[in-house]
Every structure is written in C-alpha cells, then in structure tokens.
Design a protein around this motif. Structure first.
Motif, PDB file in Angstrom:
ATOM      1  N   ASN A 170       0.632  -1.561  -0.105  1.00  0.00           N
ATOM      2  CA  ASN A 170      -0.092   0.133   0.292  1.00  0.00           C
ATOM      3  C   ASN A 170       0.500   1.157   0.034  1.00  0.00           C
ATOM      4  O   ASN A 170       0.162   2.411  -0.724  1.00  0.00           O
ATOM      5  N   MET A 174       0.023   3.912  -3.110  1.00  0.00           N
ATOM      6  CA  MET A 174       0.161   5.001  -2.515  1.00  0.00           C
ATOM      7  C   MET A 174       0.672   6.933  -3.179  1.00  0.00           C
ATOM      8  O   MET A 174      -0.224   7.457  -3.331  1.00  0.00           O
ATOM      9  N   PRO A 244      -9.999   9.048  -1.981  1.00  0.00           N
ATOM     10  CA  PRO A 244      -8.973   8.037  -1.955  1.00  0.00           C
ATOM     11  C   PRO A 244      -7.541   8.862  -2.969  1.00  0.00           C
ATOM     12  O   PRO A 244      -7.223   8.186  -2.863  1.00  0.00           O
ATOM     13  N   TYR A 249      -4.997  12.834   0.375  1.00  0.00           N
ATOM     14  CA  TYR A 249      -4.734  11.989   0.534  1.00  0.00           C
ATOM     15  C   TYR A 249      -4.341  10.195   0.340  1.00  0.00           C
ATOM     16  O   TYR A 249      -4.329   9.695   1.325  1.00  0.00           O
ATOM     17  N   SER A 250      -3.535   9.959  -1.045  1.00  0.00           N
ATOM     18  CA  SER A 250      -2.912   9.410  -1.058  1.00  0.00           C
ATOM     19  C   SER A 250      -1.735   9.028  -0.216  1.00  0.00           C
ATOM     20  O   SER A 250      -0.529   8.356   0.501  1.00  0.00           O
ATOM     21  N   THR A 252      -1.083  10.899   2.882  1.00  0.00           N
ATOM     22  CA  THR A 252      -1.270  10.744   4.125  1.00  0.00           C
ATOM     23  C   THR A 252      -1.819   9.375   4.343  1.00  0.00           C
ATOM     24  O   THR A 252      -0.788   8.731   5.877  1.00  0.00           O
ATOM     25  N   GLU A 253      -1.853   8.252   3.793  1.00  0.00           N
ATOM     26  CA  GLU A 253      -2.489   7.214   3.865  1.00  0.00           C
ATOM     27  C   GLU A 253      -0.916   6.646   3.448  1.00  0.00           C
ATOM     28  O   GLU A 253      -0.658   5.142   4.104  1.00  0.00           O
ATOM     29  N   ARG A 256       0.596   6.836   6.944  1.00  0.00           N
ATOM     30  CA  ARG A 256       0.461   5.386   7.748  1.00  0.00           C
ATOM     31  C   ARG A 256       1.374   4.145   7.609  1.00  0.00           C
ATOM     32  O   ARG A 256       1.556   3.347   8.481  1.00  0.00           O
TER      33      ARG A 256
END
Length: 333
Positions: A170, A174, A244, A249-250, A252-253, A256
């Motif tokens: 992921n 991302m 998404p 958003y990408s 930030t993911e 994470r």
C-alpha cells in the motif's frame, strides 16, 4: 534479506504504472468522445490529442522512446503504451512484471490475488495478439485495466494479512497514485488548454470532466463539490482529505503505511523517508488552492513531483539499498 523482506521488496516494486497509462489513455479517449458528441464517431484517424506532447508527461515517458516507430500516429502511440512488450512501462509489460512478482511470492499471497493477476494477464495477452479492438476503442481496454486493478486492491485488503508486506504494497500504491494524479492534473492545466480565452468555455469544462472520469473521480466530485470549475477540480484532486484518489489523501495514507512498517509514531521520524513524507503532508495540508493557483499550478505540481521522487529514493535507501562491503584494506591499522 529474509523471506519477509524479499516479499516486501517484490510487493513494493509493483506500483501500478500501467494503471496510470490506462487512466491517461482512457481520459483522452473520453475527451474525444465528448468533443465529438457521440461514441460511435470515434475513428482510427490521427488526433492531435494522441501525441507524445500530451500523453508523455502524464506517464513520465521520454519522447525518445517513440523512436522505435516511424510516426507518432494514434495507433502507434496506443500500441506503444498498451501492448508493446519492449517498453517497460506499457500496460502489457507492467502486468507481466506484476505476474512474475506474484509468482515469486505465490505461497505468501492469497490464492485469489494470484488467480486474479494471472487470469487478467492472459486476457490482456490475448488482446495484444489481435489488437484491432484496442486501437478502435482504447477506452474499453483501459477501463478493464482500471477495474482489474481496483479488484486486486480489494482482494489484497480483504484477504492479505496486514503485515509488513501489506504495508509495503500500500505504501508503493499510494505514492504512485499521488504522483500520477498530480501529473494528470498538471498536463490538463498546462498542455491541453491552448488559449486563455478558452478558460471557462465549453472545451475547458469538457477537459476537466475528462480528467475526473479518467481518475474515477467524477461521481465523488459532483457529490462533494457540484459545479465543474478549474479551481474546484484542482482543489479536490490535490487537497481533499476524504477522497481516496486525491494527492493529499494518498500521501497521508502512504505516511500511515510507512509508520506502520517502522513503528514510529506519526509526528516523529526515524529515517529520511518519514521525515520527507511528513514534511510534504504538512505542507500540502496547510496550502489553499487559491495560494497554489497564485504561484502557478504547473510550478506547484512540478515541485510536488520532485519531492515525491525524493521520497521514493529515501524509501529505497532506508529499506532496500544494499550497503557496499567495507574493504578490509581501507581499515585503519
């Protein structure tokens, strides 16, 4: 490297550049349809939308790679980007590499993940051997690629153990999505709008609509924002906290996922990748779209892409780079 790290490297290295190619081609085809007013009017004649100048920057493709073809006709460009096995970023090549990566770790990924990848590659391979339909209607071909990628992501999320390999999978996805969303946005704003008087005109709305549809963002944008405007679309694709496929958003993911790998709390960093990604997320979070437009959307996305390339390099150096062995002759006596 142990087996887990090897798996992580293989999963991280497959970052869906072929999906971006599908989005770019699908968006340009959709724009042609909107311009012509009817899908049936799409022909195999050369179109000024299918040029290296328009498509190349979206996928970071040097124009020199087209030298293998005599002319940059529509069919040649579509062949080069979709089914050309000699071009490493063509859709066929990306699927082939993804399949080989999945085969190498077949015992460690869900069976459904392998089957989906394998079956889809063979379907694309059959179409590559008889590409007339791909040339006539690239939108359908590209739509199949995007849907298969979305299905693969769903299978990975629901069936794969959320361990280190899943985090790397992921993280790469991302980072790639953020980079390529910014490229598609940049090309729409900088290349496809020929004259200032076209801003706000029908052709401008058509192009922004094509961008939203190419990135599977149209429905979400209409639901969240409503009227299609350059400011609205650019702000939504760059800085939406809830969509998404937006860049913020990408990223930030991705942050994470990266902190899930290292175990470091968000807000702290233990390597350059965490530091650079945290800085970029903070910078983008505290920008307004008006400020970005004032300094120039092209200039902003260009700097954004360079920073994301730095993050890619930092991830590689932090987790995968092999250190040079120390020469014993260089040691102090």
């Amino acid at each position: 490297l142990d087996l887990t790290c090897s798996t992580s490297l293989l999963v991280y290295s497959t970052k869906h550049p072929g999906v971006l190619t599908a989005a770019a081609l699908g968006g340009i085809y959709h724009q042609r349809v909107l311009d012509q007013g009817h899908p049936g009017q799409s022909s195999r004649n050369n179109s000024n939308l299918f040029t290296i100048e328009n498509i190349g920057p979206q996928i970071d493709m040097p124009a020199l790679e087209m030298i293998v073809y005599d002319d940059d006709t529509k069919d040649n460009i579509i062949r080069f980007l979709t089914i050309d096995s000699s071009y490493s970023n063509s859709i066929w090549s990306c699927l082939n590499m993804a399949r080989e990566n999945a085969r190498a770790v077949r015992d460690l990924i869900p069976l459904e993940m392998w089957e989906l990848t394998n079956v889809f590659f063979h379907r694309m391979d059959r179409e590559a051997r008889n590409p007339v339909e791909v040339f006539d209607n690239p939108y359908t071909f590209c739509d199949e690629v995007k849907k298969a990628s979305q299905a693969l992501s769903g299978v990975a999320d629901d069936s794969m153990d959320h361990d280190e390999a899943w985090h790397f999978f992921n993280l790469g996805r991302m980072l790639e999505r953020a980079d390529k969303t910014s490229r598609i946005l940049d090309v729409k704003y900088f290349v496809l709008l020929p004259d200032l008087q076209d801003v706000g005109a029908a052709v401008d709305v058509v192009q922004w609509t094509a961008l939203l549809k190419a990135t599977s963002s149209f429905q979400a944008y209409r639901h969240r924002i409503g009227k299609i405007t350059p400011l609205g679309v650019a702000g939504f694709m760059l800085m939406s906290h809830s969509f998404p496929r937006s860049v913020l958003y990408s990223l930030t993911e991705a942050q994470r996922m990266l902190h899930g790998i290292t175990g470091t709390r968000i807000g702290y960093f233990s390597n350059d990748a965490e530091k650079l990604l945290g800085q970029l997320c903070a910078e983008l979070s505290y920008h307004s779209i008006e400020e970005i437009m004032e300094q120039g959307l092209h200039e902003f996305t260009d700097r954004l892409q360079m920073k994301m390339n730095e993050i890619d390099n930092a991830v590689f150096k932090s987790f995968f780079a092999v250190m040079e062995p120390i020469d014993s002759g260089d040691e102090q006596q």
